[in-house]
Design an enzyme around this catalytic site. Structure first.
Site, mmCIF file in Angstrom:
data_model
loop_
_atom_site.group_PDB
_atom_site.id
_atom_site.type_symbol
_atom_site.label_atom_id
_atom_site.label_comp_id
_atom_site.label_asym_id
_atom_site.label_seq_id
_atom_site.Cartn_x
_atom_site.Cartn_y
_atom_site.Cartn_z
ATOM 1 N N GLU A 246 0.833 -1.206 0.000
ATOM 2 C CA GLU A 246 0.000 0.000 0.000
ATOM 3 C C GLU A 246 0.857 1.240 0.000
ATOM 4 O OE1 GLU A 246 -2.564 0.047 3.371
ATOM 5 O OE2 GLU A 246 -3.990 -1.278 2.404
ATOM 6 N N LYS A 248 2.392 4.537 1.268
ATOM 7 C CA LYS A 248 2.629 5.030 2.624
ATOM 8 C C LYS A 248 2.528 6.553 2.589
ATOM 9 C CE LYS A 248 5.654 4.659 6.642
ATOM 10 N NZ LYS A 248 5.505 5.994 7.160
ATOM 11 N N ARG A 253 -1.643 9.640 11.781
ATOM 12 C CA ARG A 253 -2.522 8.486 11.964
ATOM 13 C C ARG A 253 -3.842 8.936 12.581
ATOM 14 N NH1 ARG A 253 -0.528 3.036 12.609
ATOM 15 N NH2 ARG A 253 -2.292 1.651 12.255
ATOM 16 N N ARG A 268 -2.721 8.796 17.210
ATOM 17 C CA ARG A 268 -1.953 7.611 17.583
ATOM 18 C C ARG A 268 -1.678 7.582 19.078
ATOM 19 N NH1 ARG A 268 3.823 5.753 15.191
ATOM 20 N NH2 ARG A 268 4.303 4.774 17.159
ATOM 21 N N GLU A 298 -4.786 7.507 7.519
ATOM 22 C CA GLU A 298 -3.755 8.544 7.647
ATOM 23 C C GLU A 298 -4.289 9.844 7.040
ATOM 24 O OE1 GLU A 298 -0.730 7.661 9.036
ATOM 25 O OE2 GLU A 298 0.705 9.165 8.335
ATOM 26 N N PHE A 336 -7.228 2.792 5.465
ATOM 27 C CA PHE A 336 -6.630 1.517 5.052
ATOM 28 C C PHE A 336 -7.089 0.328 5.885
ATOM 29 C CE2 PHE A 336 -3.292 4.064 7.265
ATOM 30 C CZ PHE A 336 -3.226 3.354 8.451
ATOM 31 N N ARG A 413 4.305 -4.012 16.873
ATOM 32 C CA ARG A 413 5.168 -3.729 15.733
ATOM 33 C C ARG A 413 5.708 -5.073 15.277
ATOM 34 N NH1 ARG A 413 7.380 0.952 14.220
ATOM 35 N NH2 ARG A 413 7.132 2.044 16.196
ATOM 36 N N LYS A 419 7.407 -1.511 6.632
ATOM 37 C CA LYS A 419 7.536 -0.269 5.866
ATOM 38 C C LYS A 419 8.808 -0.285 5.040
ATOM 39 C CE LYS A 419 9.029 1.887 10.143
ATOM 40 N NZ LYS A 419 8.801 2.840 11.185
HETATM 41 P P1 AMP Z 1 6.461 5.046 10.972
HETATM 42 O O1 AMP Z 1 5.727 6.189 11.637
HETATM 43 O O2 AMP Z 1 7.644 5.485 10.156
HETATM 44 O O3 AMP Z 1 6.767 3.927 11.952
HETATM 45 O O4 AMP Z 1 5.490 4.384 9.892
HETATM 46 C C1 AMP Z 1 4.286 3.778 10.223
HETATM 47 C C2 AMP Z 1 3.181 4.774 10.028
HETATM 48 O O5 AMP Z 1 2.901 4.983 8.668
HETATM 49 C C3 AMP Z 1 1.851 4.335 10.571
HETATM 50 O O6 AMP Z 1 1.772 4.520 11.959
HETATM 51 C C4 AMP Z 1 0.875 5.226 9.824
HETATM 52 O O7 AMP Z 1 0.688 6.433 10.548
HETATM 53 C C5 AMP Z 1 1.616 5.560 8.536
HETATM 54 N N1 AMP Z 1 0.969 5.042 7.302
HETATM 55 C C6 AMP Z 1 0.900 5.725 6.138
HETATM 56 N N2 AMP Z 1 0.300 5.010 5.191
HETATM 57 C C7 AMP Z 1 -0.046 3.819 5.746
HETATM 58 C C8 AMP Z 1 -0.694 2.639 5.239
HETATM 59 N N3 AMP Z 1 -1.119 2.541 3.976
HETATM 60 N N4 AMP Z 1 -0.873 1.602 6.109
HETATM 61 C C9 AMP Z 1 -0.432 1.680 7.399
HETATM 62 N N5 AMP Z 1 0.183 2.763 7.902
HETATM 63 C C10 AMP Z 1 0.387 3.829 7.088
#
Ligand code: AMP
Length: 576
Positions: A246, A248, A253, A268, A298, A336, A413, A419
């Protein structure tokens, strides 16, 4: 016997002196074992210095000036004297303690809690006066020690080093007899997110209580999180079979709860943020056809149809001028996931099932979109989708497992979501979310600001913040001014015990561990100067060539990069 507030004040005093995490835990265990079950809920909130679960309004709305007036009224002293004492002592709690001459010890924790709730809820024209009077009345009945802690709670400054996680450990030992139950209890907490309710249920039913929690509309669950990898191929090692990749989005969030026309949006960090995004609330009201639902997505800022950077979106995080900023920086949400639908929990449904259900209850509009993606078991399809996403200005992709066990795991996690960001694809450049715990004075053109920030990672095992790097570059002039403003309220005179700092990293100013910043680094190396991972590896780890990227207001200190994650990255980068 109802628990006397005196006992809680004694607990605070004991915790305040203690620095060892294990001893703090044992003190909490002893306390929770000895109070009546019916008091556990209230005691849990108050031991964290708050009045309810995070997702409810917990701010009491008391500024220092108001608390000073309450102290004056209770002690019948003149404001000048209270002011003078505050200058001398530096803490209004200490001032209240020195001025209190009562010792009736009649307060119970329930009485204190009810009064604090009334303080929180006081509204309308004379609300400030009402709040001051309520606090003054409590102070009048309090002993000196009780008065000290009451004032600190009223100001939201209890700061005893007790975090939600310490309570989970204490509950495991006090109510189920074994620390081995800790994980199950944490899993329940990620679903129920109400530390008081969880504590009370465990006190009444033991470990069996963990079976009773499931998602419901109106109460947020912790967000599911993603792991990271160093190469696309690794994604396929971790998720066998078909992957749903998907887009990103680089925004905030949002968990949306819909119950008929009533829509609540949580961040979040489980704060209620609906008031800041009225257009998203309207779009969800119109565009979600289900009667009750909990959705995950998001929010991003948009301009002329294009997704704008995260920094711009953060300007929407405001209490005032919401309407003006709504026009200036419009937003949209990409959904999502769906976690609950028309009275049923979907946490244990597979991801493809959930996504299909989500699509079936959405009427897409300009402000409400379904997250875009592709599903494939072929690496080049995923790689091509990643490249297209980056070209479109997105951060990268999130690869999601589509297997039968691809459940929604609140607060986890794990490897079901991975990611893959453009920064990772550009070589050994990682970003870290670190907590600012200190600063070094600035010289030359940085005079009046700071020269560098001391940043720490979170050690989930003992709840402490361990230093990992000193960030001195990447700041624009605007960043300096904003960081200075954001950090000022967190300044503390002496180091808190939660912070693990050793020579030669001692900063000029310490901060409470509250502000999270994103930092780009080049390499993790061993370092005797830093405390990150020291307990485990015998030497500290440090991040070399750090650069400030941005403030992460959407993350709290316990959402920061953990010591465990840093060790895993260090080992991976040094094993190949
Ligand atoms: P990070 O903050 O770098 O740990 O990345 C994870 C975060 O990406 C999640 O907590 C979401 O806020 C964001 N995110 C953006 N797009 C998506 C998606 N398609 N699915 C899940 N999380 C997403």
């Amino acid at each position: 016997m109802p628990t006397a507030f005196k006992n809680l004040a004694a607990l605070y005093a004991e915790l305040e002196k203690e620095t060892s995490y294990l001893k703090i835990r044992d003190i909490l265990v002893r306390f929770f074992k000895q109070i009546p079950r019916g008091d556990v809920k209230t005691a849990a909130y108050l031991s964290l210095g708050t009045v309810g679960p995070h997702y409810e309004k917990t701010e009491l709305g008391i500024a220092e000036k108001m608390a000073m007036r309450a102290v004056c009224a209770a002690s019948e002293e003149l404001p000048q004297k209270v002011k003078r004492l505050l200058l001398q002592k530096g803490d209004l709690g200490d001032v209240a303690e020195s001025l209190s001459s009562h010792g009736k010890n009649k307060l119970t924790i329930q009485k204190v809690h009810q009064t604090l709730l009334a303080v929180r809820d006081a509204a309308g024209e004379r609300s400030q006066e009402k709040k001051i009077q309520l606090i003054a009345k409590l102070l009048k009945q309090a002993s000196p020690t009780e008065a000290k802690y009451l004032v600190r709670i009223a100001l939201g400054k209890l700061r005893l080093g007790v975090a939600d996680k310490s309570l989970l450990d204490a509950f495991a030992l006090a109510f189920t007899g074994s620390i081995a139950n800790r994980q199950r209890i944490e899993d329940s907490y990620n679903v129920c997110t109400d530390i008081g309710w969880l504590g009370e249920s465990l006190a009444k039913r033991g470990i069996k209580a963990t079976e009773q929690f499931d998602i419901s509309v109106g109460r947020p669950v912790q967000s599911m999180l993603a792991q990271r990898v160093n190469a696309v191929a690794e994604i396929f090692e971790k998720i066998p079979g078909e992957i749903s990749a998907e887009e990103k989005y680089d925004g905030e969030r949002m968990q949306i709860h819909k119950n008929g026309d009533r829509i609540i949006a949580f961040s979040r960090r489980l704060e209620n943020i609906g008031a800041q995004y009225p257009e998203i609330i309207e779009a969800a009201r119109k565009g979600i056809t289900a009667k009750t639902a909990v959705l995950d997505g998001e929010v991003v800022a948009v301009k002329n149809g294009k997704i704008m950077p995260f920094q711009l979106l953060m300007q929407r995080r405001r209490k005032y001028d919401v309407e003006a900023y709504r026009a200036k920086i419009p937003t949209k949400i990409f959904l999502f996931d769906v976690l609950y639908l028309n009275g049923r929990s979907l946490l244990k449904k597979s991801y493809p099932e959930r996504k299909k259900l989500l699509a079936s209850i959405m009427r897409e509009s300009e402000r409400l979109k379904l997250a875009g993606g592709v599903t494939s078991a072929r690496i080049n399809v995923i790689q091509a989708f990643f490249e297209r996403s980056v070209k479109r200005g997105l951060e990268g992709i999130i690869a999601k497992s589509t297997g039968p066990d691809s459940f929604y795991r609140p607060g986890k996690r794990g490897w079901a979501w991975i990611k893959w960001k453009k920064e990772y694809a550009q070589g050994m450049r990682e970003t870290f979310d670190l907590v600012v715990i200190g600063s070094y004075a600035g010289k030359g053109i940085r005079k009046g600001f700071f020269g560098a920030l001391l940043c720490a990672a979170y050690n989930k095992q003992n709840g402490q913040f361990e230093t990992f790097t000193k960030v001195g570059s990447g700041f624009t002039e605007k960043d300096f001014a904003q960081l200075k403003k954001e950090l000022r309220p967190f300044e503390i005179k002496t180091k808190q015990k939660l912070l693990r700092v050793e020579k030669p990293m001692i900063p000029d100013t310490y901060y409470e561990p509250r502000l999270v910043i994103e930092v780009l680094g080049a390499e993790i190396t061993k370092s005797p100067n830093h405390t990150a991972a020291k307990d485990i590896l015998k030497t500290g780890l440090a991040l070399r060539f750090p650069r400030f990227i941005r403030i992460r207001k959407d993350k709290g200190p316990t959402d920061a990069t953990t010591i465990k994650q840093i060790i895993a990255l260090y080992k991976r980068n040094n094993s190949s």
